[in-house]
Design a protein around this motif. Structure first.
Motif, short mmCIF file in Angstrom:
data_model
loop_
_atom_site.label_atom_id
_atom_site.label_comp_id
_atom_site.label_asym_id
_atom_site.label_seq_id
_atom_site.Cartn_x
_atom_site.Cartn_y
_atom_site.Cartn_z
N PHE A 1 40.70 52.48 6.47
CA PHE A 1 42.03 52.10 6.00
C PHE A 1 42.04 50.64 5.62
N LEU B 1 45.38 54.71 4.10
CA LEU B 1 44.08 55.33 4.37
C LEU B 1 43.25 55.27 3.09
N PHE C 1 39.23 62.66 2.87
CA PHE C 1 39.30 61.61 3.87
C PHE C 1 38.52 62.06 5.09
N PRO C 2 37.64 61.21 5.61
CA PRO C 2 37.30 59.90 5.07
C PRO C 2 36.48 60.03 3.80
N LEU D 1 52.27 57.13 7.74
CA LEU D 1 51.13 56.45 8.33
C LEU D 1 51.59 55.24 9.13
N TYR E 1 44.63 54.49 13.24
CA TYR E 1 45.77 55.03 12.49
C TYR E 1 46.34 56.24 13.22
#
Length: 147
Positions: free
Chosen positions: A23, A30, A43-44, A118, A134
């Motif tokens: 992030f 993100l 993601f990731p 987020l 996160y």
């Protein structure tokens, strides 16, 4: 004061991310990747595409900061030192990427379809430096439930 400004002011200084490249802080977002072949975002960020199985070129990209709870579970037993219960869930971001994260929602108030946003927060300390990770919290700006 905006949510982004409040978030930056609430992060402890100095801090380090739980993992580099997950992030960015300003604005809190993100970071994922998009396949150059089929345009699937993940993601990731990954070096291969789970959509078309292509290796090779990918673009790093910021992901949506808002989404809806796809599913969740309440964790009652966790590694030592971690308070329980807590909520762990999959969030479908508004750009169609599914993310696994802790949900900062009381156990009795979480629901499938709940709109979330987020948040970055301290998750521990390492050598006297705050480690930031996160999570997702209820989206106070959204009254709708996306299903």
């Amino acid at each position: 004061m905006t949510v982004d400004t409040e978030l930056r002011l609430s992060l402890p200084l100095p801090y380090a991310p739980i993992r580099e490249g997950l992030f960015q802080v300003d604005p809190p977002t993100l970071l994922g990747s998009t396949c150059a072949v089929c345009r699937t975002s993940t993601f990731p960020a990954r070096d291969f595409c789970p959509g078309c199985l292509a290796d090779g070129p990918r673009q790093n990209c910021p992901l949506a900061r808002h989404g809806s709870v796809f599913t969740y579970t309440v964790v009652y037993q966790a590694p030592g030192g971690r308070p329980t219960p807590y909520v762990l869930g999959y969030v479908d971001l508004d750009d169609n990427v599914r993310v696994l994260a802790q949900l900062d929602v009381p156990v009795d108030r979480v629901s499938i379809g709940m709109r979330v946003r987020l948040v970055l927060r301290e998750v521990g300390k390492s050598h006297g430096v705050s480690v930031v990770g996160y999570a997702f919290a209820p989206d106070a700006d959204s009254k709708e439930v996306k299903q």
